[in-house]
Design an enzyme around this catalytic site. Structure first.
Site, short mmCIF file in Angstrom:
data_model
loop_
_atom_site.label_atom_id
_atom_site.label_comp_id
_atom_site.label_asym_id
_atom_site.label_seq_id
_atom_site.Cartn_x
_atom_site.Cartn_y
_atom_site.Cartn_z
CG HIS A 1 -1.86 1.13 1.33
ND1 HIS A 1 -3.16 1.06 0.92
CD2 HIS A 1 -1.68 2.40 1.80
CE1 HIS A 1 -3.76 2.23 1.12
NE2 HIS A 1 -2.87 3.07 1.66
CD GLU A 2 1.53 3.53 3.69
OE1 GLU A 2 1.67 4.59 3.05
OE2 GLU A 2 0.50 3.30 4.38
CG HIS B 1 0.27 6.28 -0.57
ND1 HIS B 1 -0.73 7.03 -1.15
CD2 HIS B 1 -0.33 5.61 0.46
CE1 HIS B 1 -1.88 6.82 -0.51
NE2 HIS B 1 -1.66 5.95 0.47
CD GLU C 1 -6.01 5.62 0.50
OE1 GLU C 1 -5.09 6.45 0.71
OE2 GLU C 1 -6.18 4.60 1.20
#
Lengths: 499, 499
Positions: free
Chosen positions: B262-263, B266, B292
């Protein structure tokens, strides 16, 4: 309605916090920043430096200082903050802007030129920028400290209150006593065995050992960190955020351990600053020399002592049982106290280091009073090396080009190293008088007692006293090389069986 | 002679670099700062925030913008920077200073009150400050976006260009389709086996696995770092200095691995920003929702897919052979895609998460149009939980008090999470049309191809397009929940044997 003093402290605190941020950015850059971020970090540092300069030269500070000079009834802490603010404000504002910019530009350019000249062993490439830097620092001195000689003004930045008239006689004494000692050591038949310091030492175990000793010295890990960087240093952003670094080699743990102890010495000074007004200059460390006296106190006076070797050999044996199985405390003591002339200052031991400093001091002095011609520096350097240390560097890379200081216009910095060493020995002597059981204390690992003493006598004092006054208050004496020289002579004549 | 545009960009770059420094201070605080430094760090952050505010409201920016509004012939990059600068300048300067200060003060106080109220399960203690915060954010909205409804103005900070008139119908559709799906899953006889995700997983091995997958996704470790923090996040100071974090549990590695993915999503957005003008706003990430969409794209659309489980099970087996010996890719796929209603938003899965967001959106909307009374929030919260998710929190701590957002006046943030999820599914659908072999690409670990596609289509675009225009350009469609809903329904009806 706040007073002028309160208004001033608000401004000083803001500058202090911005400097703390600068400290974090530098630490981050040296320790963990990804390599690709170098360019953007340089720009961030540039912007922040500009803002700190802006805040430091805020005319409102000037006018507050003007008003405060008409007031009185300040206590010594307030008085000190006002004086520190005035000194800093004048340092920043007395210079014409074009000189500030030229110096910044030339220091940055100078560094690049020096890196290249050093790697290519071409001193002549460094001559033009060095010449200009000295000229600029002479002009700089006229603006900021018009009453001081140019080199004294440069020294004052790092070691204020101490001038050539203090240093020259001390350094002459060092030469007189140390040159023969170095020669005697060189020709001695005895050479301490130190091969057991080389071997295979797990970095993880080295780190545990270093942290353990740093902690026993009193370093507070909840107000600090210990990490790894190319060159060990002590940085951070605040007395509650003190960050020391070391580096590890698999084949040698002593270098890393003594770097930890040295940097912990610096770190204890920062962590131990007075609780009041921690964002104000009166609480800050006094000078580079006093800072170095703290790191060298721990590294040399404590950790290179026989008492320390006695006390900590069991822990070292426990950490590296194979390497130290048959080693005695005396053997460890001798091994960590070998002395041998080298070309490179940063690799020198406590006996030869002062000669590297004296050499640089004499050269800087001569450059500023025009008694030395820059073109002839390499010859002069080498002949002094021969005279003081008995060795002559084969290249300028290993000689006159070895240090970064001049390329950044940091003239006058070198003496601090040896002044620090001398103060460390004077402080140790006083501590020994205060606590005659000192060697037992060291051997038993009660290092906290020593930290507490340094804290009360030095760390807590901040900038409330000048260096001469602080040294006088702590030791009852002035800067005095006698104790330092006795310490070195007694220790090394014994180790090298010179009597 | 520099142009007005050049003068403006110098100021914008300075602000951007100061914001980068802020990023490092925050990262440092969350990841490595010694605990004792909390107070001094807060003061450093305060000083820096003040300076950034000062620089952002510099009247010189206003006058440059005024002059630039008379000029033309800017290219779209320049045009975008000017518009971004104007938006930011107006946001910062349109507010009366006492409102700025009240908001800052109340947000900080609000956070402390919320922490206490949550831990003591006393919503009534939070009511007064929440009431005031909403009133202030209504007044704030009148100043900064007088043409927008108050809640739309709040949304605009995080998701500009998107208003209630876009969101409400989409969220109504989500409710209509997801509430029955959630119920069906709840009553299904089938429950995927996921006990093998619990066990004993060495943190060192988890880290190697996470880094490996992050690197295969294209994260450049020479322009970034991966560390540990209490809550995973993506921070840093520049596209060349992007720092992601995760956290590790010994008994569960999936949570940590998906946090890394997830990170990294980003992080790839930040590292992938256009090469030109990286310190200017046109190059920056567009909105919270689009940010997101990138993290969820990787976490859900890629890493929770069967293709990914097929492709990466061998690596997982190699890393944790004991735990995964007899596990098939299908089993792994089902285990990482279990769905179950929970009280807590941040623990929700992709099916139930949107309902948590819709609930918050409806409540915020009602708070801003005065159709909801604050005192009745707990009852309303619980009845909506019952209606949307079939569960009712036993305490307000697990209900209306669970999120930090309101205590910091961050109203309008929640919708971004679900808008991001919808965009992610739309982007995936387009990518699948572009590359019909997509599942094979994923299974073969050629994730670089996917990153490159996202980079060209989204990361490189910065703020040159609005969100609606970007989504239109990439997908040919507007914000549209149909694809998202089909994706969820197909996937979960199959996993839970609902057909």
């Amino acid at each position: 309605m706040s007073t002028n003093y309160q208004k001033l402290t608000l401004k000083l605190e803001e500058i202090s916090r911005l400097s703390g941020i600068m400290g974090i950015l530098h630490w981050d850059q040296e320790v963990i920043m990804p390599s690709g971020a170098a360019e953007s970090r340089a720009k961030q540092l540039g912007v922040l430096a500009g803002i700190i300069h802006e805040k430091s030269t805020d005319p409102e500070i000037g006018s507050l200082l003007e008003k405060l000079s008409q007031e009185n009834s300040f206590n010594c802490f307030e008085e000190c903050n006002i004086n520190e603010a005035r000194r800093q404000y004048e340092l920043e504002t007395k210079l014409p802007k074009n000189l500030v910019m030229k110096l910044a530009e030339l220091s940055s350019k100078g560094h690049q030129i020096w890196v290249k000249a050093r790697s290519e062993n071409r001193f002549s490439d460094f001559v033009p920028v060095l010449t200009q830097l000295i000229e600029l620092k002479k002009r700089w001195a006229e603006y900021v400290f018009p009453k001081l000689k140019a080199y004294d003004a440069n020294i004052d930045i790092y070691e204020r209150g101490t001038t050539m008239s203090d240093i020259t006689p001390v350094f002459e004494t060092l030469k007189k006593e140390l040159i023969p000692l170095i020669r005697d050591i060189q020709v001695s038949d005895y050479n301490p065995e130190s091969s057991f310091l080389t071997g295979d030492f797990s970095v993880a175990k080295q780190e545990v050992l270093g942290r353990r000793i740093s902690e026993e010295m009193g370093f507070a890990f909840d107000c600090g960190r210990m990490d790894v960087s190319v060159h060990p240093f002590c940085g951070g952003s605040h007395p509650t955020d003190v960050r020391i670094t070391t580096r590890y080699r698999n084949d040698n743990f002593i270098e890393s351990l003594y770097a930890v102890i040295h940097e912990t010495g610096h770190g204890l000074y920062e962590q131990g600053r007075m609780k009041e007004g921690r964002d104000l200059p009166a609480s800050e460390a006094l000078t580079m020399g006093i800072h170095e006296s703290q790191s060298l106190f721990w590294e040399r006076m404590i950790a290179q002592s026989l008492a320390f070797c006695n006390g900590y050999l069991p822990l070292i044996k426990e950490t590296f049982p194979k390497n130290f199985r048959d080693i005695s405390a005396e053997q460890l003591y001798e091994a960590v106290n070998t002395s041998e002339p080298s070309y490179i200052r940063v690799e020198a031991d406590e006996v030869t280091y002062p000669m590297h400093v004296v050499l640089r001091y004499e050269i800087e002095k001569g450059l500023f009073d025009d008694s030395i011609e820059i073109n002839l520096l390499p010859e002069l350097w080498n002949s002094k090396m021969k005279e003081y240390l008995g060795v002559e560097p084969p290249t300028d890379t290993l000689g006159v080009l070895q240090d970064t200081h001049w390329s950044g216009a940091a003239f006058g910095y070198f003496p601090s190293y040896t002044l620090g060493a001398i103060y460390a020995s004077q402080f140790y002597q006083t501590l020994l008088q205060d606590k005659p059981q000192l060697e037992k204390i060291i051997a038993s690992g009660n290092l906290e007692i020593i930290r507490e003493w340094l804290n009360q006598k030095i760390h807590q004092k901040g900038r409330l006293l000048s260096v001469p006054d602080l040294v006088k208050e702590v030791t009852g004496d002035n800067l005095n090389p006698t104790i330092f020289l006795s310490y070195l002579k007694n220790k090394y004549r014994k180790i090298y069986r010179l009597n």
